[in-house]
Design an enzyme around this catalytic site. Structure first.
Site, PDB file in Angstrom:
ATOM      1  N   HIS A   1      94.428  69.709 -42.113  1.00  0.00           N
ATOM      2  CA  HIS A   1      93.869  68.511 -41.449  1.00  0.00           C
ATOM      3  C   HIS A   1      93.157  68.931 -40.158  1.00  0.00           C
ATOM      4  CE1 HIS A   1      94.337  64.114 -40.098  1.00  0.00           C
ATOM      5  NE2 HIS A   1      93.911  64.735 -39.020  1.00  0.00           N
ATOM      6  N   GLU A   2      93.775  69.824 -39.384  1.00  0.00           N
ATOM      7  CA  GLU A   2      93.182  70.249 -38.109  1.00  0.00           C
ATOM      8  C   GLU A   2      91.950  71.130 -38.330  1.00  0.00           C
ATOM      9  OE1 GLU A   2      94.077  68.598 -35.612  1.00  0.00           O
ATOM     10  OE2 GLU A   2      95.782  67.792 -36.721  1.00  0.00           O
TER      11      GLU A   2
ATOM     12  N   CYS B   1      95.674  59.982 -38.167  1.00  0.00           N
ATOM     13  CA  CYS B   1      94.910  60.819 -37.254  1.00  0.00           C
ATOM     14  C   CYS B   1      94.814  60.111 -35.904  1.00  0.00           C
ATOM     15  CB  CYS B   1      93.515  61.034 -37.845  1.00  0.00           C
ATOM     16  SG  CYS B   1      92.442  62.041 -36.819  1.00  0.00           S
TER      17      CYS B   1
HETATM   18 NI    NI Z   1      93.219  64.141 -37.095  1.00  0.00          NI
END
Ligand code: NI
Length: 187
Positions: free
Chosen positions: A157-158, A114
């Site tokens: 994830h977003e 990330c």
């Molecule tokens: Ni991220």
């Protein structure tokens, strides 16, 4: 242009907030933000630009990572096969929403990273292997898309970011590489 200095890192409270929905039609400022976010991803994947501006390569970015608590995300996933220039998916998504998903789970063999996390966090991050997603584009048009495997994982994830969730929240604390037998590990 957006650079790494604009991106907040883990520990910042905005990353733990549930972001607000955008009101349609979105403002010119929000539209520009979306375009800048997508451009950042493209820049970060361009070796020359990335080196010049010290950008870490990313395939997704969510507005909360810029300390803007709104449900806006950008994804730019390049084609994997050689000779294919078309990205698998390249989009700015306003108010993205997973409307259905597979029972089957999947995780990436390499784990996840990330732009807001400046360290390696090893471990499997189990997610839905297929999702159906709705979102509005910058012009306010509604899209409905089905995604599987890697692109589906990136989107999850977003979307986690706009819900205040970090990828490592999903990792088994005691046994980072322990997952259920029915979780598919993909590369
Ligand atoms: Ni991220």
């Amino acid at each position: 242009m957006i650079t790494m200095e604009d991106i907040i890192r883990e520990g910042h409270p905005t990353l733990r907030m549930v972001a607000k929905e955008l009101t349609l039609p979105i403002s010119e400022e929000e539209k520009q933000l979306g375009k800048d976010m997508l451009q950042f991803l493209k820049n970060s994947q361009d070796p020359e630009i990335a080196e010049k501006y010290n950008l870490r390569a990313g395939v997704g970015l969510a507005a909360p990572q810029l300390d803007i608590s709104k449900r806006l995300v950008a994804v730019h996933i390049p084609g994997i096969e050689e000779g294919i220039d078309e990205p698998i998916i390249s989009a700015v998504m306003v108010n993205p929403k997973i409307i259905s998903h597979s029972v089957q789970s999947a995780c990436l063999t390499e784990g996840e990273g990330c732009l807001s996390v400046d360290r390696e966090v090893p471990g499997y991050v189990p997610r839905h292997s297929r999702i159906t997603l709705t979102y509005f584009d910058l012009e306010g048009e509604l899209h409905k898309t089905r995604l599987k495997n890697y692109p589906a994982i990136v989107i999850q994830h977003e979307i986690d970011h706009i819900n205040g969730i970090m990828f490592y929240d999903h990792i088994n604390k005691e046994h980072p590489f322990k997952i259920d037998d029915d979780v598919k590990v993909i590369s």
